[in-house]
Design a protein around this motif. Sequence first.
Motif, short mmCIF file in Angstrom:
data_model
loop_
_atom_site.label_atom_id
_atom_site.label_comp_id
_atom_site.label_asym_id
_atom_site.label_seq_id
_atom_site.Cartn_x
_atom_site.Cartn_y
_atom_site.Cartn_z
N PRO A 151 0.83 -1.20 0.00
CA PRO A 151 0.00 0.00 0.00
C PRO A 151 0.87 1.26 0.00
N GLY A 152 0.32 2.33 -0.59
CA GLY A 152 1.01 3.60 -0.60
C GLY A 152 1.20 4.18 -1.99
N ALA A 153 1.06 3.34 -3.03
CA ALA A 153 1.29 3.79 -4.40
C ALA A 153 -0.01 3.99 -5.17
N GLU A 154 -1.13 4.11 -4.45
CA GLU A 154 -2.42 4.18 -5.12
C GLU A 154 -2.53 5.40 -6.05
N GLU A 155 -1.99 6.54 -5.60
CA GLU A 155 -2.06 7.74 -6.44
C GLU A 155 -1.28 7.53 -7.74
N GLY A 163 7.61 10.16 -7.70
CA GLY A 163 7.39 11.10 -6.60
C GLY A 163 7.57 10.45 -5.24
N ARG A 164 6.57 10.63 -4.36
CA ARG A 164 6.65 10.12 -2.99
C ARG A 164 6.00 8.75 -2.80
N SER A 165 5.60 8.11 -3.89
CA SER A 165 4.89 6.83 -3.76
C SER A 165 5.74 5.78 -3.06
N LEU A 166 7.01 5.68 -3.42
CA LEU A 166 7.90 4.71 -2.80
C LEU A 166 8.07 5.00 -1.32
N GLY A 172 8.33 -11.29 -7.30
CA GLY A 172 8.97 -10.26 -6.49
C GLY A 172 8.00 -9.62 -5.52
N ALA A 173 6.76 -9.37 -5.96
CA ALA A 173 5.76 -8.78 -5.07
C ALA A 173 5.48 -9.71 -3.90
N ARG A 174 5.38 -11.01 -4.19
CA ARG A 174 5.16 -11.97 -3.10
C ARG A 174 6.34 -11.98 -2.14
N GLN A 175 7.55 -11.95 -2.67
CA GLN A 175 8.75 -11.94 -1.81
C GLN A 175 8.78 -10.70 -0.92
N ILE A 176 8.37 -9.57 -1.45
CA ILE A 176 8.35 -8.33 -0.66
C ILE A 176 7.29 -8.42 0.43
N ARG A 177 6.11 -8.92 0.09
CA ARG A 177 5.06 -9.08 1.11
C ARG A 177 5.52 -9.98 2.23
N GLU A 178 6.17 -11.07 1.87
CA GLU A 178 6.66 -12.00 2.89
C GLU A 178 7.73 -11.35 3.76
#
Length: 288
Positions: A134-138, A239-242, A213-219
């Motif tokens: 979460p955080g990159a919705e914009e 921008g600030r999404s990351l 990669g997304a699964r690895q990051i979630r874990e």
Amino acid sequence: MTVTSVPGVRLRRVTVGGTALNVATAGAGPAILLLHGFPHTWRLWTEVIGPLARRHRVIAPDLRGFGDSDRPADGYDAGTLAADAAGLLEALDAGPAAVVGIDLGAPPAFLLAMRRPALVRRLVLMESLLGDLPGAEEFLAAGPPWWFGFHAASGLAESVLVGHEEAYVDWFLRQGTLGRGVRPDVRAAFVRAYTGAEALRAAFGPYRALSAGARQIREAVAGARLTVPALTVGAHPVGRSLERQLRPHADELTGRVIPDCGHLVPLDRPEALLALLEPFLAADDGRR
């Protein structure tokens, strides 16, 4: 080792886990590992290697599949790229290092810091997203960038792009510098690195492994927090999404955005990047 056209930079091959990586090195001192993205090679860092090498041992590999590194059939997920980075630091006896990742190089840099924090003293992440945290919705309001799907479809992009690599790479270089473009020698190196079906196939490997990669990051964030000091650097378009993605998971995070800067931060606004990197890295001097 071989000498390059970049002053003070030498190239060597280092085999990590059976994959030979082309590695640019310069300078001496505490190590800094630079991980590029697409469509880059180690030459993404051309404008900042010299200044960084005044105080640091700079290590800038071509990621597996990119540039003059080997192009294996698999292993392009963020976790395997992180293992490559760890193996490279160990092979060069260079840890703990400051680790800087941009674009496709940011997720493996993050996973390296999460999985092997003893190898990472500071972490810098630029112009990328960390999977589907979460955080990159914009940023994603209109959907992910168009090329993500194009590159991810197995066999498609390379079949279309062979013979048109120069124009395709040029599009990313113009977009990534807000139309300003990059030095002719750097442009030529990028075009060469992405010419041919095999070069393209390997370069699209990380896109075809994005779900892994997304699964690895979630874990990773489910089981631990990021404990090393971290800096996020945004520009256009991320921008600030990351920063928003990372902040809930980091113990010590600084977020910055460089104005009037395209996605290719180290080539588009190297002075502004160094103005952020150098004091962040120098903060370790008072701790030693």
